[in-house]
Design a protein around this motif. Structure first.
Motif, PDB file in Angstrom:
ATOM      1  N   ALA A 238       0.824  -1.217   0.000  1.00 51.09           N
ATOM      2  CA  ALA A 238       0.000   0.000   0.000  1.00 51.09           C
ATOM      3  C   ALA A 238       0.852   1.259   0.000  1.00 51.09           C
ATOM      4  CB  ALA A 238      -0.944   0.000   1.198  1.00 51.09           C
ATOM      5  N   ARG A 239       1.995   1.218   0.720  1.00 48.70           N
ATOM      6  CA  ARG A 239       2.829   2.410   0.790  1.00 48.70           C
ATOM      7  C   ARG A 239       3.419   2.734  -0.588  1.00 48.70           C
ATOM      8  NH1 ARG A 239       6.953   2.791   5.592  1.00 48.70           N
ATOM      9  NH2 ARG A 239       4.922   2.669   6.628  1.00 48.70           N
ATOM     10  N   ALA A 240       3.878   1.680  -1.284  1.00 49.16           N
ATOM     11  CA  ALA A 240       4.415   1.886  -2.632  1.00 49.16           C
ATOM     12  C   ALA A 240       3.318   2.411  -3.557  1.00 49.16           C
ATOM     13  CB  ALA A 240       4.976   0.579  -3.181  1.00 49.16           C
ATOM     14  N   HIS A 241       2.115   1.907  -3.346  1.00 45.25           N
ATOM     15  CA  HIS A 241       0.998   2.336  -4.181  1.00 45.25           C
ATOM     16  C   HIS A 241       0.736   3.834  -3.979  1.00 45.25           C
ATOM     17  CE1 HIS A 241      -2.382   1.625  -6.754  1.00 45.25           C
ATOM     18  NE2 HIS A 241      -3.237   2.116  -5.882  1.00 45.25           N
ATOM     19  N   ARG A 242       0.729   4.258  -2.719  1.00 46.53           N
ATOM     20  CA  ARG A 242       0.501   5.666  -2.416  1.00 46.53           C
ATOM     21  C   ARG A 242       1.619   6.534  -3.010  1.00 46.53           C
ATOM     22  NH1 ARG A 242      -2.177   7.893   2.333  1.00 46.53           N
ATOM     23  NH2 ARG A 242      -2.506   5.698   2.775  1.00 46.53           N
TER      24      ARG A 242
ATOM     25  N   THR B 141      -5.641   3.070   0.533  1.00 42.57           N
ATOM     26  CA  THR B 141      -5.945   2.421   1.807  1.00 42.57           C
ATOM     27  C   THR B 141      -6.315   0.971   1.507  1.00 42.57           C
ATOM     28  OG1 THR B 141      -6.948   4.512   2.424  1.00 42.57           O
ATOM     29  CG2 THR B 141      -7.335   2.669   3.904  1.00 42.57           C
ATOM     30  N   HIS B 142      -5.658   0.049   2.154  1.00 43.73           N
ATOM     31  CA  HIS B 142      -5.887  -1.387   1.914  1.00 43.73           C
ATOM     32  C   HIS B 142      -5.760  -1.768   0.449  1.00 43.73           C
ATOM     33  CE1 HIS B 142      -7.026  -2.037   5.987  1.00 43.73           C
ATOM     34  NE2 HIS B 142      -7.895  -1.054   5.923  1.00 43.73           N
ATOM     35  N   VAL B 143      -4.547  -1.899   0.017  1.00 46.55           N
ATOM     36  CA  VAL B 143      -4.300  -2.288  -1.371  1.00 46.55           C
ATOM     37  C   VAL B 143      -4.083  -3.791  -1.434  1.00 46.55           C
ATOM     38  CG1 VAL B 143      -2.754  -1.990  -3.325  1.00 46.55           C
ATOM     39  CG2 VAL B 143      -3.305  -0.048  -1.882  1.00 46.55           C
ATOM     40  N   ASP B 144      -4.840  -4.457  -2.271  1.00 48.26           N
ATOM     41  CA  ASP B 144      -4.682  -5.901  -2.411  1.00 48.26           C
ATOM     42  C   ASP B 144      -3.709  -6.229  -3.533  1.00 48.26           C
ATOM     43  OD1 ASP B 144      -6.173  -7.205  -0.485  1.00 48.26           O
ATOM     44  OD2 ASP B 144      -8.058  -6.701  -1.501  1.00 48.26           O
ATOM     45  N   PRO B 145      -3.037  -7.377  -3.424  1.00 51.25           N
ATOM     46  CA  PRO B 145      -2.198  -7.813  -4.554  1.00 51.25           C
ATOM     47  C   PRO B 145      -3.084  -7.976  -5.792  1.00 51.25           C
ATOM     48  CG  PRO B 145      -1.843  -9.219  -2.643  1.00 51.25           C
ATOM     49  CD  PRO B 145      -2.992  -8.334  -2.309  1.00 51.25           C
TER      50      PRO B 145
END
Lengths: 185, 213
Positions: free
Chosen positions: A20-24, B12-16
């Motif tokens: 999630a941190r990388a995504h942000r 927020t809450h990232v899924d694979p």
């Protein structure tokens, strides 16, 4: 290879694995480049800054909802550029500006300008959320806005965890489509 | 809405992510389309009477080689066109290869046959049936391939639509080949070729409407 490309790609690969941190981080960085890209092009056509911000958000939504379409064997920049340009052309089509006025550009141009001066878009998230079916709206509200875990949201609403995940995914997709529709004059 | 708020919302809450989603959805569409095409051919016409004979296998095999090549190439390319920017990785020439090959073989067959046989070789017994059936049988496969592409983000809608149509046409021709008794290569080149291309044209026409996101 372009240094920005390798940095962004590393973030994307981590994000695809569920980080999630990388995504942000990735979305933050991309929002800067997208803002630079859209502002540059729209001001040349005499359009406003807030329209550019709308497009930045539309493109970020698409990047998020469609991140499964990124093939990690390929470069990331052309993928982002294709999305950014598609959204730009779509916007111009909807606002009836001939696409022939849009200069051809290349993949690297999508990361040419990093503009962090964000403004507010005309989109009202709260109102857009009310257009979604209740299941989706609640799932997004609980997990994405209130910050509950998927398990907590499942207990609270009495749905299964996979149903919550499916509803979030479908809801964001519907939201993304609603934003495009919203901006059709 | 502030962009930072949107980013917070999205991260927020990232899924694979399932990375094989694109290829899987296209495989499912090919499977569904193939089953629908074969079932419809058997319901409408039944299989050709000599389906059990060894001679027939050679003829059917040749027709299937063409239609299956179209299916294989177009499904690989559709997997690229369903992704943003995928149009850079698609070569029209490669997609056209099965058509070029079958036309070359047809030319060869006609060149070695006496001109009095040409009419028979090209028109066969049932060219009209073929002309009507392949596009008709392609309707369900077409819905399946379009449905598959719609789940992704094509950025060249016309080309993605054309490839989805081409794939549907190839699937339909594969089903029709199990019934059709016209076995000459020129017949296949002209009628199978033309009807499959027709399906691709319909896809190119509908793509920009059906595939927007």
């Amino acid at each position: 290879m372009h240094p920005i490309e390798s940095e962004l790609k590393a973030l994307m690969v981590a994000s695809l694995a569920g980080d999630a941190r990388a995504h942000r981080d990735l979305l933050r960085k991309l929002s800067g480049y997208l803002r630079g890209y859209y502002r540059g092009r729209l001001t040349r056509m005499g359009r406003g800054v807030s329209e550019a911000e709308d497009l930045v958000q539309e493109a970020l939504m698409a990047i998020h909802v469609g991140r499964h379409t990124y093939d990690t064997a390929e470069l990331l920049t052309p993928w982002v550029h294709a999305i950014a340009r598609y959204k730009l052309l779509d916007f111009l089509r909807r606002t009836r500006v001939s696409a022939t006025n849009v200069a051809l550009d290349y993949a690297e141009e999508v990361v040419a300008v990093d503009d962090s001066a964000s403004t507010e878009s005309a989109l009202d998230l709260g109102r857009l959320l009310t257009t979604l079916p209740a299941r989706m709206r609640e799932a997004i509200q609980m997990v994405k806005i209130d910050g509950l875990s998927v398990a907590e949201a499942a207990t609270r609403s009495g749905a299964s965890e996979s149903a919550i995940k499916v509803n979030i995914h479908r809801g964001l997709k519907a939201l993304s489509a609603a934003i495009s529709r919203e901006r059709t004059p | 809405m502030r962009t930072d708020d949107l980013i917070d919302l999205l991260s927020t809450h990232v899924d694979p992510v399932d990375r094989h989603k694109v290829s899987r959805s296209i495989l499912v569409a090919v499977g569904l389309g193939a089953v629908a095409a074969v079932a419809l051919v058997f319901l409408m016409f039944g299989a050709r009477q000599d389906l059990g004979h060894a001679d027939a296998h050679a003829y059917i095999g040749a027709k299937l080689a063409f239609s299956v090549a179209v299916v294989a190439l177009s499904s690989v390319y559709l997997g690229r066109l369903a992704r943003p920017g995928g149009e850079r990785r698609v070569s029209l020439l490669v997609v056209a290869l099965p058509f070029i090959a079958v036309m070359a073989l047809a030319g060869l067959a006609l060149a070695t046959a006496p001109p009095s046989h040409w009419d028979d070789a090209v028109m066969g017994d049932r060219w009209l049936e073929c002309l009507v059936s392949i596009p008709l049988i392609a309707v369900v496969p077409f819905a399946a391939t379009m449905w598959a592409v719609r789940q992704h983000m094509p950025t060249d809608l016309r080309r993605a639509g054309a490839l989805a149509g081409l794939l549907a046409g190839g699937l339909s021709a594969t089903g029709y080949a199990l019934h059709c008794m016209d076995d000459s290569v020129p017949f296949v080149a002209v009628w199978y070729g033309a009807t499959i291309v027709l399906c691709a044209a319909a896809g190119a026409l509908l793509g920009p409407k059906l595939l927007r996101w």
